[in-house]
Design an enzyme around this catalytic site. Structure first.
Site, PDB file in Angstrom:
ATOM      1  N   LYS A  71       0.846  -1.201   0.000  1.00 57.58           N
ATOM      2  CA  LYS A  71       0.000   0.000   0.000  1.00 57.58           C
ATOM      3  C   LYS A  71       0.882   1.252   0.000  1.00 57.58           C
ATOM      4  O   LYS A  71       0.649   2.192  -0.763  1.00 57.58           O
ATOM      5  CB  LYS A  71      -0.937  -0.004   1.224  1.00 57.58           C
ATOM      6  CG  LYS A  71      -2.058  -1.033   1.093  1.00 57.58           C
ATOM      7  CD  LYS A  71      -2.849  -1.257   2.387  1.00 57.58           C
ATOM      8  CE  LYS A  71      -3.868  -2.375   2.177  1.00 57.58           C
ATOM      9  NZ  LYS A  71      -4.625  -2.733   3.380  1.00 57.58           N
ATOM     10  N   GLN A  74      -5.198  -1.450   9.533  1.00 58.96           N
ATOM     11  CA  GLN A  74      -5.016  -2.774   8.936  1.00 58.96           C
ATOM     12  C   GLN A  74      -5.592  -3.837   9.881  1.00 58.96           C
ATOM     13  O   GLN A  74      -5.317  -3.843  11.077  1.00 58.96           O
ATOM     14  CB  GLN A  74      -3.515  -3.025   8.683  1.00 58.96           C
ATOM     15  CG  GLN A  74      -3.223  -4.313   7.939  1.00 58.96           C
ATOM     16  CD  GLN A  74      -3.754  -4.346   6.511  1.00 58.96           C
ATOM     17  OE1 GLN A  74      -3.822  -3.321   5.839  1.00 58.96           O
ATOM     18  NE2 GLN A  74      -4.153  -5.514   6.047  1.00 58.96           N
ATOM     19  N   ASP A  79     -11.532   2.552   3.769  1.00 55.80           N
ATOM     20  CA  ASP A  79     -11.858   1.132   3.651  1.00 55.80           C
ATOM     21  C   ASP A  79     -13.358   0.909   3.473  1.00 55.80           C
ATOM     22  O   ASP A  79     -13.786  -0.187   3.118  1.00 55.80           O
ATOM     23  CB  ASP A  79     -11.437   0.393   4.932  1.00 55.80           C
ATOM     24  CG  ASP A  79     -10.130  -0.364   4.779  1.00 55.80           C
ATOM     25  OD1 ASP A  79      -9.832  -0.820   3.666  1.00 55.80           O
ATOM     26  OD2 ASP A  79      -9.422  -0.502   5.799  1.00 55.80           O
TER      27      ASP A  79
HETATM   28  N1  GUN Z   1      -7.032  -6.977   6.053  1.00 54.06           N
HETATM   29  C1  GUN Z   1      -7.329  -7.777   5.005  1.00 54.06           C
HETATM   30  N2  GUN Z   1      -7.951  -7.069   4.033  1.00 54.06           N
HETATM   31  C2  GUN Z   1      -8.050  -5.806   4.480  1.00 54.06           C
HETATM   32  C3  GUN Z   1      -8.591  -4.603   3.926  1.00 54.06           C
HETATM   33  O1  GUN Z   1      -9.134  -4.563   2.808  1.00 54.06           O
HETATM   34  N3  GUN Z   1      -8.491  -3.497   4.705  1.00 54.06           N
HETATM   35  C4  GUN Z   1      -7.931  -3.520   5.936  1.00 54.06           C
HETATM   36  N4  GUN Z   1      -7.891  -2.394   6.622  1.00 54.06           N
HETATM   37  N5  GUN Z   1      -7.425  -4.611   6.478  1.00 54.06           N
HETATM   38  C5  GUN Z   1      -7.486  -5.742   5.750  1.00 54.06           C
END
Ligand code: GUN
Length: 306
Positions: free
Chosen positions: A52, A96, A119
């Site tokens: 990311k 996350q 998100d």
């Molecule tokens: N953990 C696994 N997939 C995701 C996601 O799309 N966003 C976040 N914040 N954590 C994750």
């Protein structure tokens, strides 16, 4: 041979479309800003967050990673998020997941300001999704819809089956497909005759997190199969069985000590589907692309550009 739905290609298209929007924002004041909160050192989360941050760098999005320790309390995380909510130079906040067991994840997600919720996990934005109102959509389901759209795969009137009922993928994917006028079924590990239900799907979205569970008898001939699973499989016997002892796959396994495996059997899907997403290189790259898109959209709203 079925059509391969190439997530890397679509990701590159989405990134190319974001670049001029980021340039405009930067010229008008500052680049979009994203804060990523990564608690502890879960290896899978570390890799996701690294990717990311790297994509932000590629695009000229400002990013900051905060790394509270594994022992962090809910209260400490709430204070961290309050501080990020208050900052004018940040448009997006991503926490996350998963968070450690002592942390109340729902309270933490509720603390993120809905306008900075890139998100789409805040209940306000979940409500916006359910009501088909504008707002950020969860990144992986939004990526699936982009893939279907850009490959011109018709959705309206189709039978879509989503396997998996998570808040992150299964539920929002089902809603987005419904909003595009599919007839949607959500099923899961406790569904009676799961294979029979899956076989009804002209579009089948597999998001259970169980490697290679979706085999030939789950796939309707000619279905479009979207595989959301990406499991690091370290069991060599499983890899050998699923990859039919393919020498190149096993050589790669022996070199790395694992294989990435989707939820869909990679050989069966080629025999039965009309189009499918490979693992890796299908849905995975789109999740980050849509996070970038949500961050840019949040920055545009903040700057009053839309
Ligand atoms: N953990 C696994 N997939 C995701 C996601 O799309 N966003 C976040 N914040 N954590 C994750």
């Amino acid at each position: 041979m079925p059509e391969i739905l190439d997530g890397n290609r679509v990701r590159d298209e989405i990134k190319a479309e974001l670049k001029p929007r980021i340039s405009t924002l930067t010229a008008k004041g500052r680049p979009p800003g994203l804060a990523v909160v990564l608690v502890g050192s879960n290896p899978a989360s570390e890799i996701y967050v690294r990717n990311k941050v790297k994509t932000c760098e590629d695009l000229g999005i400002h990013s900051e990673t905060l790394r509270p320790p594994e022992s962090v309390t809910t209260g400490e995380l709430l204070a961290t998020i309050d501080a990020l909510n208050a900052r004018d130079d940040l448009d997006g906040i991503l926490v996350q997941l998963p968070l450690p067991p002592q942390v109340d994840s729902k309270r933490v997600l509720l603390a993120v300001a809905p306008a900075k919720d890139v998100d789409g996990f805040h209940p306000c934005n979940v409500g916006n999704l359910v009501a088909a109102l504008p707002g950020p959509r969860p990144c992986t389901p939004a990526g699936i819809m982009e893939l279907l759209k850009r490959y011109r795969i018709p959705v309206a009137g189709k039978r879509a089956v989503v396997v998996g009922r998570s808040d992150i993928v299964g539920k929002p994917a089902a809603l987005l497909l419904l909003h595009e006028h599919a007839t949607v079924t959500i099923c899961h590990s406790k569904t009676a005759d799961l294979a029979g239900v899956c076989r009804e799907g002209e579009i089948l979205v597999a998001a259970l997190g169980r490697p290679a569970m979706i085999t030939a008898d789950f796939i309707r001939p000619g279905a479009v199969v979207i595989d959301v699973g990406t499991t690091r499989v370290t069991d060599r016997a499983l890899a050998a069985r699923v990859f039919r002892n393919a020498a190149d796959k096993l050589a790669s396994f022996d070199k790395r000590g694992f294989a990435l495996m989707g939820d869909v059997d990679p050989v069966d899907v080629i025999e039965k589907a009309s189009a499918y997403t490979p693992v890796p290189g299908g849905v995975g790259p789109l999740t980050i692309a849509m996070l970038m898109a949500n961050t840019v959209a949040a920055a545009e709203r903040r700057a009053g550009l839309c």
